[in-house]
Design a protein around this motif. Structure first.
Motif, PDB file in Angstrom:
ATOM      1  N   GLN A  79       0.811  -1.211   0.000  1.00  0.00           N
ATOM      2  CA  GLN A  79       0.000   0.000   0.000  1.00  0.00           C
ATOM      3  C   GLN A  79       0.848   1.266   0.000  1.00  0.00           C
ATOM      4  OE1 GLN A  79      -2.567  -0.873   3.335  1.00  0.00           O
ATOM      5  NE2 GLN A  79      -4.170  -1.705   2.009  1.00  0.00           N
ATOM      6  N   ASP A  80       2.162   1.090   0.190  1.00  0.00           N
ATOM      7  CA  ASP A  80       3.090   2.199  -0.016  1.00  0.00           C
ATOM      8  C   ASP A  80       3.309   2.349  -1.517  1.00  0.00           C
ATOM      9  OD1 ASP A  80       5.380   4.075   0.896  1.00  0.00           O
ATOM     10  OD2 ASP A  80       6.374   2.642  -0.440  1.00  0.00           O
ATOM     11  N   ALA A  81       3.059   3.539  -2.049  1.00  0.00           N
ATOM     12  CA  ALA A  81       3.079   3.748  -3.501  1.00  0.00           C
ATOM     13  C   ALA A  81       4.436   3.413  -4.111  1.00  0.00           C
ATOM     14  CB  ALA A  81       2.691   5.187  -3.819  1.00  0.00           C
ATOM     15  N   ASP A  82       5.508   3.742  -3.409  1.00  0.00           N
ATOM     16  CA  ASP A  82       6.836   3.465  -3.963  1.00  0.00           C
ATOM     17  C   ASP A  82       7.108   1.969  -4.026  1.00  0.00           C
ATOM     18  OD1 ASP A  82       9.551   4.393  -4.825  1.00  0.00           O
ATOM     19  OD2 ASP A  82      10.141   3.309  -3.017  1.00  0.00           O
ATOM     20  N   THR A  83       6.749   1.252  -2.954  1.00  0.00           N
ATOM     21  CA  THR A  83       6.954  -0.197  -2.943  1.00  0.00           C
ATOM     22  C   THR A  83       6.103  -0.876  -4.007  1.00  0.00           C
ATOM     23  OG1 THR A  83       7.441  -0.142  -0.578  1.00  0.00           O
ATOM     24  CG2 THR A  83       6.902  -2.278  -1.527  1.00  0.00           C
ATOM     25  N   LEU A  84       4.846  -0.487  -4.102  1.00  0.00           N
ATOM     26  CA  LEU A  84       3.982  -1.044  -5.134  1.00  0.00           C
ATOM     27  C   LEU A  84       4.557  -0.759  -6.517  1.00  0.00           C
ATOM     28  CD1 LEU A  84       1.395  -2.422  -6.070  1.00  0.00           C
ATOM     29  CD2 LEU A  84       0.230  -0.210  -5.885  1.00  0.00           C
ATOM     30  N   GLY A  85       5.080   0.429  -6.698  1.00  0.00           N
ATOM     31  CA  GLY A  85       5.684   0.777  -7.975  1.00  0.00           C
ATOM     32  C   GLY A  85       6.860  -0.115  -8.316  1.00  0.00           C
ATOM     33  N   ARG A  86       7.673  -0.450  -7.322  1.00  0.00           N
ATOM     34  CA  ARG A  86       8.825  -1.319  -7.574  1.00  0.00           C
ATOM     35  C   ARG A  86       8.388  -2.749  -7.877  1.00  0.00           C
ATOM     36  NH1 ARG A  86      11.718  -1.881  -3.205  1.00  0.00           N
ATOM     37  NH2 ARG A  86      10.601  -0.497  -1.779  1.00  0.00           N
ATOM     38  N   VAL A  87       7.293  -3.196  -7.265  1.00  0.00           N
ATOM     39  CA  VAL A  87       6.749  -4.514  -7.620  1.00  0.00           C
ATOM     40  C   VAL A  87       6.292  -4.509  -9.076  1.00  0.00           C
ATOM     41  CG1 VAL A  87       4.924  -6.191  -7.155  1.00  0.00           C
ATOM     42  CG2 VAL A  87       6.063  -5.042  -5.251  1.00  0.00           C
ATOM     43  N   SER A 159       2.642 -11.891  -0.082  1.00  0.00           N
ATOM     44  CA  SER A 159       3.675 -12.749   0.495  1.00  0.00           C
ATOM     45  C   SER A 159       4.577 -13.380  -0.558  1.00  0.00           C
ATOM     46  CB  SER A 159       3.035 -13.850   1.351  1.00  0.00           C
ATOM     47  OG  SER A 159       2.158 -14.638   0.583  1.00  0.00           O
ATOM     48  N   ASN A 160       4.270 -13.176  -1.835  1.00  0.00           N
ATOM     49  CA  ASN A 160       5.136 -13.655  -2.905  1.00  0.00           C
ATOM     50  C   ASN A 160       6.092 -12.576  -3.386  1.00  0.00           C
ATOM     51  OD1 ASN A 160       4.080 -16.214  -2.821  1.00  0.00           O
ATOM     52  ND2 ASN A 160       2.559 -15.813  -4.390  1.00  0.00           N
ATOM     53  N   VAL A 161       6.254 -11.578  -2.546  1.00  0.00           N
ATOM     54  CA  VAL A 161       7.251 -10.524  -2.763  1.00  0.00           C
ATOM     55  C   VAL A 161       8.189 -10.508  -1.562  1.00  0.00           C
ATOM     56  CG1 VAL A 161       7.632  -8.038  -3.063  1.00  0.00           C
ATOM     57  CG2 VAL A 161       5.638  -9.144  -4.125  1.00  0.00           C
ATOM     58  N   MET A 162       9.478 -10.498  -1.814  1.00  0.00           N
ATOM     59  CA  MET A 162      10.485 -10.405  -0.758  1.00  0.00           C
ATOM     60  C   MET A 162      11.147  -9.038  -0.834  1.00  0.00           C
ATOM     61  SD  MET A 162      10.388 -13.292   0.911  1.00  0.00           S
ATOM     62  CE  MET A 162      11.942 -13.294   1.831  1.00  0.00           C
ATOM     63  N   LEU A 163      11.365  -8.434   0.338  1.00  0.00           N
ATOM     64  CA  LEU A 163      11.920  -7.085   0.412  1.00  0.00           C
ATOM     65  C   LEU A 163      13.191  -7.060   1.255  1.00  0.00           C
ATOM     66  CD1 LEU A 163       8.627  -5.087   1.165  1.00  0.00           C
ATOM     67  CD2 LEU A 163       9.727  -5.388  -1.069  1.00  0.00           C
ATOM     68  N   ASP A 164      14.127  -6.235   0.827  1.00  0.00           N
ATOM     69  CA  ASP A 164      15.331  -5.922   1.605  1.00  0.00           C
ATOM     70  C   ASP A 164      15.671  -4.474   1.322  1.00  0.00           C
ATOM     71  OD1 ASP A 164      17.759  -5.625   2.844  1.00  0.00           O
ATOM     72  OD2 ASP A 164      18.837  -7.074   1.595  1.00  0.00           O
ATOM     73  N   GLY A 165      15.125  -3.576   2.128  1.00  0.00           N
ATOM     74  CA  GLY A 165      15.279  -2.150   1.830  1.00  0.00           C
ATOM     75  C   GLY A 165      14.563  -1.842   0.526  1.00  0.00           C
ATOM     76  N   THR A 166      15.316  -1.305  -0.429  1.00  0.00           N
ATOM     77  CA  THR A 166      14.724  -1.028  -1.742  1.00  0.00           C
ATOM     78  C   THR A 166      14.891  -2.204  -2.707  1.00  0.00           C
ATOM     79  OG1 THR A 166      16.781   0.021  -2.492  1.00  0.00           O
ATOM     80  CG2 THR A 166      15.106   1.457  -1.505  1.00  0.00           C
ATOM     81  N   ALA A 167      15.638  -3.235  -2.300  1.00  0.00           N
ATOM     82  CA  ALA A 167      15.784  -4.428  -3.142  1.00  0.00           C
ATOM     83  C   ALA A 167      14.511  -5.260  -3.067  1.00  0.00           C
ATOM     84  CB  ALA A 167      16.989  -5.244  -2.695  1.00  0.00           C
TER      85      ALA A 167
END
Length: 274
Positions: A79-87, A159-167
């Motif tokens: 729901q964070d626009a930047d994270t969604l954008g990176r997905v 849950s099929n997305v893994m995050l590490d900071g901006t990675a």
């Protein structure tokens, strides 16, 4: 949410090497995993958006383990626009590559699940026939409008997305295959976005613009995704012996979402303007 219900997940230490993450498929989920899942995972890894595939055997897939600080994404993260954008950027990398050569069709999957549900006497809702008929209209409208087949993840579950900071890495290619890339976009938006303004912003992030036809396609595909997983949930509730997982509750939740979209007053407008 549904997370790690198709496979047991095991972290394995390897002598002289990095840890491996094993997915050991449950026998009652065999029909829910495409036969080419390992090939799809390798393709994603080669594109830099998935973990490396270390090996495979019947019902088992070994992947490079994404240890902390890697973590599983949540709906709140998306729901964070930047994270969604990176997905969506990661999914665009899949779509930009050559097709896999293996078709995944959500409409065919829905029909197969409906047949299985009838055969197993799964507790379908009273309006199941109407929901299936509405999705048939969606199929006809999208086929008439046309689309190109591209390599797709076909799963918007957070849950099929893994995050590490901006990675970021995409995992679980159990439903991957060649499809309309807008289904891939729609499943992600369907998971993350509650309101049309957020949906429109996500479409614009992916495509550089948000015209009415793209938005309509995403709204319709979101309902298709909900019906597919809804039928899966209520059917698996009677075909699995693992009583500790609330398949039926999850299925009912997704069917409610599908019903809401397919009964919306704008449904016919979405169909006519693709």
């Amino acid at each position: 949410m549904h997370r790690a219900v198709a496979s047991d997940c095991v972290r394995v230490e390897r002598a002289g090497g990095a840890a491996a993450f094993l997915k050991i498929r449950h026998p009652d989920m065999a029909a829910d995993v495409v036969p080419w899942a390992a090939d799809a995972a390798r393709k994603a890894a080669a594109l830099g958006v998935g973990p490396d595939v270390l090996g495979e055997a019947e019902g088992v897939l070994a992947l490079a383990c994404l240890d902390p600080p890697w973590r599983t994404a949540t709906v709140g993260d998306l729901q964070d626009a930047d994270t969604l954008g990176r997905v969506l950027d990661a999914k665009r990398r899949l779509h930009a590559d050559a097709p896999l050569g293996r078709r995944f069709c959500p409409f065919d999957r829905i029909r197969a699940l409906a047949v299985e549900a009838a055969a197993t006497e799964a507790p379908l809702p009273r309006d199941a026939t109407s929901l299936l008929a509405a999705v048939d209209l969606v199929r006809e409208a999208i086929a008439a409008a046309g689309f190109d087949l591209r390599f797709c993840h076909n799963d918007g579950t957070a849950s099929n997305v893994m995050l590490d900071g901006t990675a970021l890495r995409l995992v679980d290619f159990d439903a991957a295959g060649d499809n309309d890339p807008w289904f891939d976009v729609a499943t992600t938006i369907n998971e993350a976005c509650e309101f049309d303004a957020e949906r429109r912003a996500a479409v614009e992030r992916y495509a550089g613009r948000c015209d009415e036809r793209l938005f309509n396609r995403c709204r319709l595909y979101g309902a298709v995704d909900d019906l597919m997983w809804g039928l899966w949930g209520v059917t698996r509730a009677v075909t699995t012996r693992r009583s500790g997982i609330e398949f039926f509750k999850y299925g009912q939740w997704r069917l409610l979402h599908a019903r809401t979209a397919l009964a919306a007053r704008d449904f016919e407008t979405w169909l006519r303007r693709l």
